[in-house]
Write a protein that holds these residues in place. Structure first.
Motif: not given
Length: 506
Positions: A68-69, A78-79, A86-90, A107-109
Motif C-alpha cells: 500500500i506504499g 490510501p483512503s 471499516h469492517i467493524l463500522r460496516q 484522511d485522519q480517520l
C-alpha cells in the motif's frame, strides 16, 4: 449473545520481552498480568515493520506495508484501502480513536467514526527519507540524546498527551454508556509511552531500585565485530557523537521500565472504567504495541532492525468468548488482525487480498496458528528494502546490501549464532532465500520507494511554501452542550446521565 464491545489499547515502542507476562523478572505490570491470566497471550507476535507508521498501517489493513506504499513514517495510508475499522463500522460498531495513529495526509480517520484528540506526530510529508542521499543526516533522525538524558520526569509533552488521550477515552466510555446509541463500540486508545525519550514519571521511576536494573545481556561490540544491522544503526543515530556510559545505559533501562509501569497504570484506568460501567464482562480487550525497543542490547536502541527486541510485540486478548489462561507459542502477526475482526464481526472480506490469517479460531477454539510471519523495512538508515520471514523457530533476514542472516530462535533466542555463515545450512538457506525472492521483488520495490520519496519531497517542499494548509486533525467540541451549559432548555440533567451509581428515577 449480543456482539461484544471492543477495547483496543496500543502502546508505542513497547517490547514484548520487557513485560513480566513475557518473562521479564523485574518489570511491574499487574494489569497486563491479570489481563493475560484471564485471556490468551501470543508469545511470538510480530509487527509488519519495525517502524511506527508502516507497522500501524499494516496492522490496520492486514497488508504488508509495501503493498500500500507505506514505506516509512511520512507515507500515506490510501483512503481507498479498507481497514479493520471499516469492517467493524460496516458490522454496526461505533468506532472511536483517542490518541495517536500516525496518519499522514488529509484522511485522519480511515474508518474511525469519531476521534477525540489530534495526533502527536506530523501529518505532513516532512519525515520522508532520502535514499538518493543515504549519507545525509536529517534533523528528525534519532540520536542518543534521549539515552544520555534518561531519568525521572515530573512533566513532559508525552505525559501530557497520554493523560489527555486516556482521560478522553474514559470520558467517552462514560458518555457512550448513557447514550441512546446502543451499537457496540470499538474504542482505540493509542498512547506515546514507553517511546523514547526515556523519561519515566517519577512515581513509576521510584518503583525500581536502580542498582537492581539489569544491564544488556549482549553488550555493545567493537566496530570490527559488529554485524550489518549494528553498523547500520550506528551510522543512523550513533556515530560516536554522544558517548554513553554504563550509568546512562542503566538509567535509560530504569526509565523504560518505569514508563512501562505507567502504561500498565493507563491500562488499569480503562479496565476500572469498564468495571464501573458493568461493561468489562461484555468487552473484548486487546493490548499490543506498534514495535519494540532494542534498549541497549548489542549497543542498539529504538527499532528499525529485525532483532526480536525491536520487532516482537505483545499481543494479549481477553473477554467474552476468548479462551482464558492460555499462551500460544506459534508465531503470529499484526497482519492477522484484519481477518480476525472480519471473522469475529461476520463481515466477509469478499476476496479482498490479505497477508494475514484470522486468529479467531485460535482465540475461541484453541486452533493452533500456522506459525509463519513476514515483515519488511524501507525507512531511514537503509538504501535497499530488507525482508524478514519467521517460520516456526527459524528466522531469516535478507537484503541486497546486508546479505542474509538465519537464526534458530529456539536454540539461540539472543540471535548470536548466524547459521547463514555455516555451510551445513546452505540448502535451507537457499530454499528460504528463494521463497523471499518469490514474495518480494527487491529491485523493483527499491525503485518504487525511490520514486515515492522523490514525489513526496517535492510535494512537501511546495506545501510549506506560501500559505500552509495543515492536514492535522482538529477535534471538534460543542461547548454549548458541555457540562451544565444550557441545562434547563429542554435538555435532561447531564449529571444524571453520567453519575455512578445511577441516579434513582423518581
Amino acid at each position: 449473545m449480543s456482539r461484544p464491545n471492543i477495547l483496543f489499547v496500543m502502546f508505542d515502542q513497547l517490547a514484548a520481552l520487557s513485560l513480566a507476562a513475557y518473562g521479564h523478572p523485574l518489570v511491574k505490570t499487574p494489569n497486563f498480568d491479570r489481563l493475560a491470566a484471564r485471556g490468551t497471550l501470543f508469545e511470538n507476535a510480530y509487527c509488519a515493520a519495525p517502524l511506527c507508521s508502516p507497522s500501524r498501517f499494516g496492522m490496520l489493513t492486514g497488508l504488508l506495508p509495501s503493498r500500500i506504499g507505506a514505506f516509512d513514517n511520512a507515507s500515506e495510508l490510501p483512503s481507498s484501502v479498507p481497514t479493520f475499522l471499516h469492517i467493524l463500522r460496516q458490522a454496526g460498531y461505533r468506532t472511536c480513536l483517542s490518541g495517536k495513529m500516525d496518519f499522514t495526509g488529509a484522511d485522519q480517520l480511515h474508518g474511525y467514526e469519531e476521534r477525540l484528540t489530534t495526533d502527536l506526530s506530523p501529518s505532513d510529508l516532512g519525515w520522508t527519507p532520502d535514499w538518493d542521499h543515504p549519507g545525509k543526516v536529517e534533523p528528525w533522525y534519532h540520536t542518543l540524546q534521549s539515552v544520555a538524558e534518561a531519568g525521572p520526569c515530573d512533566y513532559s509533552l508525552s505525559l501530557q498527551y497520554d493523560e489527555e488521550a486516556t482521560f478522553k477515552a474514559r470520558a467517552w466510555l462514560h458518555e457512550q454508556a448513557g447514550a441512546r446509541d446502543n451499537r457496540p463500540f470499538m474504542l482505540t486508545l493509542s498512547v506515546m509511552h514507553p517511546h523514547d525519550p526515556y523519561q519515566a514519571p517519577r512515581r513509576f521511576w521510584d518503583l525500581y531500585d536502580e542498582a537492581a536494573i539489569d544491564m544488556p545481556a549482549v553488550p555493545r561490540r567493537r566496530a570490527a565485530q559488529r554485524g550489518p544491522a549494528e553498523r547500520r544503526m550506528h551510522a543512523l543515530y550513533d556515530r560516536d557523537e554522544i558517548p554513553i556510559s554504563d550509568t546512562q545505559v542503566r538509567r535509560a533501562r530504569h526509565a523504560y521500565y518505569g514508563m512501562i509501569s505507567y502504561c500498565d497504570d493507563l491500562l488499569g484506568r480503562l479496565l476500572d472504567t469498564l468495571q464501573a460501567l458493568n461493561k468489562l464482562d461484555d468487552t473484548i480487550v486487546i493490548v499490543t504495541s506498534d514495535h519494540g525497543d532494542m534498549l541497549g542490547e548489542r549497543g542498539l536502541w529504538y527499532k528499525m532492525t529485525f532483532f526480536d527486541r525491536a520487532i516482537r510485540v505483545p499481543l494479549i486478548v481477553a473477554g467474552p468468548g476468548i479462551l482464558g489462561g492460555r499462551r500460544v507459542s506459534p508465531p503470529v502477526s499484526h497482519l492477522d488482525l484484519m481477518s480476525t475482526f472480519a471473522e469475529m464481526s461476520g463481515v466477509p472480506l469478499d476476496g479482498l487480498a490479505q497477508d494475514g490469517r484470522s486468529l479467531w479460531p485460535t482465540l475461541t477454539r484453541g486452533v493452533q496458528p500456522m506459525g509463519e510471519v513476514r515483515a519488511e523495512y524501507m525507512g531511514e538508515g537503509y538504501q535497499y528494502p530488507t525482508f524478514m520471514l519467521r517460520r516456526g523457530d527459524r528466522k531469516i533476514v535478507c537484503s541486497t546490501d546486508d546479505g542474509v542472516s538465519l537464526f534458530d530462535l529456539a536454540a539461540d533466542p539472543r540471535e548470536l549464532n548466524d547459521l547463514a555463515l555455516t555451510s551445513q545450512h546452505a540448502e535451507e538457506l537457499a530454499r528460504l532465500t528463494s521463497e523471499i525472492a518469490a514474495t518480494w521483488d527487491a529491485d523493483a520495490l527499491r525503485q518504487q520507494v525511490l520514486a515515492s520519496q522523490r514525489r513526496r519531497r517535492l510535494v512537501h517542499a511546495a506545501l510549506v511554501t506560501g500559505k500552509v494548509a495543515p492536514w492535522d486533525f482538529e477535534p471538534r467540541q460543542d461547548a454549548a452542550s458541555a457540562y451544565y451549559r444550557n441545562y434547563g432548555v429542554d435538555l435532561p440533567d447531564p449529571d444524571a446521565a453520567l453519575r455512578l451509581p445511577r441516579k434513582a428515577m423518581s
